[in-house]
Design a protein around this motif. Sequence first.
Motif, PDB file in Angstrom:
ATOM      1  N   ARG A 155       0.834  -1.212   0.000  1.00  9.75           N
ATOM      2  CA  ARG A 155       0.000   0.000   0.000  1.00  9.75           C
ATOM      3  C   ARG A 155       0.864   1.256   0.000  1.00  9.75           C
ATOM      4  N   ASN A 156       1.896   1.270   0.837  1.00  5.79           N
ATOM      5  CA  ASN A 156       2.797   2.430   0.883  1.00  5.79           C
ATOM      6  C   ASN A 156       3.479   2.654  -0.465  1.00  5.79           C
ATOM      7  N   TYR A 157       3.860   1.582  -1.131  1.00  7.78           N
ATOM      8  CA  TYR A 157       4.479   1.676  -2.452  1.00  7.78           C
ATOM      9  C   TYR A 157       3.532   2.365  -3.437  1.00  7.78           C
ATOM     10  N   PHE A 158       2.286   1.938  -3.467  1.00  5.65           N
ATOM     11  CA  PHE A 158       1.326   2.549  -4.385  1.00  5.65           C
ATOM     12  C   PHE A 158       1.088   4.020  -4.051  1.00  5.65           C
ATOM     13  N   VAL A 159       1.019   4.344  -2.791  1.00  3.31           N
ATOM     14  CA  VAL A 159       0.793   5.731  -2.382  1.00  3.31           C
ATOM     15  C   VAL A 159       1.997   6.600  -2.752  1.00  3.31           C
ATOM     16  N   GLU A 160       3.187   6.154  -2.374  1.00  5.34           N
ATOM     17  CA  GLU A 160       4.388   6.968  -2.550  1.00  5.34           C
ATOM     18  C   GLU A 160       4.899   7.008  -3.984  1.00  5.34           C
ATOM     19  N   GLU A 161       4.856   5.890  -4.679  1.00  7.26           N
ATOM     20  CA  GLU A 161       5.426   5.812  -6.024  1.00  7.26           C
ATOM     21  C   GLU A 161       4.438   6.143  -7.142  1.00  7.26           C
ATOM     22  N   HIS A 162       3.149   5.945  -6.890  1.00  9.24           N
ATOM     23  CA  HIS A 162       2.163   6.102  -7.961  1.00  9.24           C
ATOM     24  C   HIS A 162       1.029   7.064  -7.618  1.00  9.24           C
ATOM     25  N   GLY A 163       1.023   7.602  -6.396  1.00  3.85           N
ATOM     26  CA  GLY A 163      -0.020   8.555  -6.017  1.00  3.85           C
ATOM     27  C   GLY A 163      -1.409   7.945  -5.897  1.00  3.85           C
ATOM     28  N   VAL A 164      -1.478   6.662  -5.545  1.00  5.58           N
ATOM     29  CA  VAL A 164      -2.766   5.996  -5.388  1.00  5.58           C
ATOM     30  C   VAL A 164      -3.352   6.356  -4.022  1.00  5.58           C
ATOM     31  N   VAL A 165      -4.641   6.639  -4.016  1.00  3.82           N
ATOM     32  CA  VAL A 165      -5.366   6.893  -2.777  1.00  3.82           C
ATOM     33  C   VAL A 165      -6.285   5.697  -2.551  1.00  3.82           C
ATOM     34  N   PHE A 166      -6.184   5.093  -1.368  1.00  2.00           N
ATOM     35  CA  PHE A 166      -7.049   3.972  -1.011  1.00  2.00           C
ATOM     36  C   PHE A 166      -8.264   4.516  -0.277  1.00  2.00           C
ATOM     37  N   LEU A 167      -9.439   4.140  -0.755  1.00  3.61           N
ATOM     38  CA  LEU A 167     -10.692   4.591  -0.161  1.00  3.61           C
ATOM     39  C   LEU A 167     -11.329   3.412   0.561  1.00  3.61           C
ATOM     40  N   PHE A 168     -11.512   3.546   1.861  1.00  3.57           N
ATOM     41  CA  PHE A 168     -12.060   2.461   2.659  1.00  3.57           C
ATOM     42  C   PHE A 168     -13.551   2.675   2.863  1.00  3.57           C
ATOM     43  N   GLU A 169     -14.269   1.579   3.027  1.00  7.04           N
ATOM     44  CA  GLU A 169     -15.719   1.618   3.173  1.00  7.04           C
ATOM     45  C   GLU A 169     -16.111   2.557   4.311  1.00  7.04           C
ATOM     46  N   GLU A 170     -17.078   3.406   4.006  1.00  9.78           N
ATOM     47  CA  GLU A 170     -17.554   4.367   5.003  1.00  9.78           C
ATOM     48  C   GLU A 170     -19.035   4.622   4.753  1.00  9.78           C
ATOM     49  N   GLY A 171     -19.857   4.164   5.675  1.00 10.01           N
ATOM     50  CA  GLY A 171     -21.295   4.339   5.500  1.00 10.01           C
ATOM     51  C   GLY A 171     -21.778   3.627   4.255  1.00 10.01           C
ATOM     52  N   LYS A 172     -22.413   4.372   3.364  1.00 10.36           N
ATOM     53  CA  LYS A 172     -22.941   3.800   2.124  1.00 10.36           C
ATOM     54  C   LYS A 172     -21.916   3.765   1.006  1.00 10.36           C
ATOM     55  N   LEU A 173     -20.759   4.354   1.239  1.00 12.64           N
ATOM     56  CA  LEU A 173     -19.714   4.379   0.220  1.00 12.64           C
ATOM     57  C   LEU A 173     -18.831   3.151   0.347  1.00 12.64           C
ATOM     58  N   GLY A 174     -18.579   2.488  -0.766  1.00 16.37           N
ATOM     59  CA  GLY A 174     -17.741   1.295  -0.770  1.00 16.37           C
ATOM     60  C   GLY A 174     -16.268   1.628  -0.861  1.00 16.37           C
ATOM     61  N   GLU A 175     -15.454   0.599  -0.829  1.00 14.56           N
ATOM     62  CA  GLU A 175     -14.011   0.794  -0.921  1.00 14.56           C
ATOM     63  C   GLU A 175     -13.586   0.887  -2.376  1.00 14.56           C
TER      64      GLU A 175
ATOM     65  N   VAL B 176     -10.076   2.609  -5.146  1.00 12.87           N
ATOM     66  CA  VAL B 176      -8.814   3.322  -5.310  1.00 12.87           C
ATOM     67  C   VAL B 176      -9.003   4.417  -6.351  1.00 12.87           C
ATOM     68  N   ARG B 177      -8.181   5.432  -6.250  1.00 14.55           N
ATOM     69  CA  ARG B 177      -8.154   6.502  -7.242  1.00 14.55           C
ATOM     70  C   ARG B 177      -6.771   7.123  -7.203  1.00 14.55           C
ATOM     71  N   LEU B 178      -6.469   7.908  -8.222  1.00 16.82           N
ATOM     72  CA  LEU B 178      -5.205   8.651  -8.218  1.00 16.82           C
ATOM     73  C   LEU B 178      -5.401   9.947  -7.467  1.00 16.82           C
ATOM     74  N   SER B 179      -4.356  10.382  -6.780  1.00 16.01           N
ATOM     75  CA  SER B 179      -4.438  11.677  -6.090  1.00 16.01           C
ATOM     76  C   SER B 179      -4.538  12.776  -7.143  1.00 16.01           C
ATOM     77  N   ARG B 180      -5.073  13.886  -6.775  1.00 14.19           N
ATOM     78  CA  ARG B 180      -5.241  14.991  -7.716  1.00 14.19           C
ATOM     79  C   ARG B 180      -3.913  15.425  -8.324  1.00 14.19           C
ATOM     80  N   SER B 181      -2.870  15.431  -7.550  1.00 13.90           N
ATOM     81  CA  SER B 181      -1.559  15.848  -8.080  1.00 13.90           C
ATOM     82  C   SER B 181      -1.061  14.884  -9.147  1.00 13.90           C
ATOM     83  N   GLU B 182      -1.365  13.584  -9.013  1.00 14.39           N
ATOM     84  CA  GLU B 182      -0.961  12.603 -10.020  1.00 14.39           C
ATOM     85  C   GLU B 182      -1.787  12.739 -11.288  1.00 14.39           C
ATOM     86  N   LYS B 183      -3.037  13.130 -11.171  1.00 20.19           N
ATOM     87  CA  LYS B 183      -3.905  13.275 -12.343  1.00 20.19           C
ATOM     88  C   LYS B 183      -3.437  14.393 -13.250  1.00 20.19           C
TER      89      LYS B 183
END
Length: 81
Positions: free
Chosen positions: A50-70, A72-79
Amino acid sequence: MIRAARGLVGLETSELAQAMDVTRKTIFSIERDQGRLDDPRRTRTLTNIRNYFVEEHGVVFLFEEGKLGEGVRLSRSEKTK
């Protein structure tokens, strides 16, 4: 979510395994949530991946919260690169 992150950034299983210095079998096992969840080696490997994806590729992990599921997406800076 590791498989989704790989797909998002276009990494093959073998490439991720090489970057993490683990076997492809380890990556397959983690992606399928196989193995003992309380195994400290598994937990450490998953955290490193997970740290590799965050640091090297700007991946953001989205964890389940309420009605929203888990997911991944790219951080805005990576986009914008």
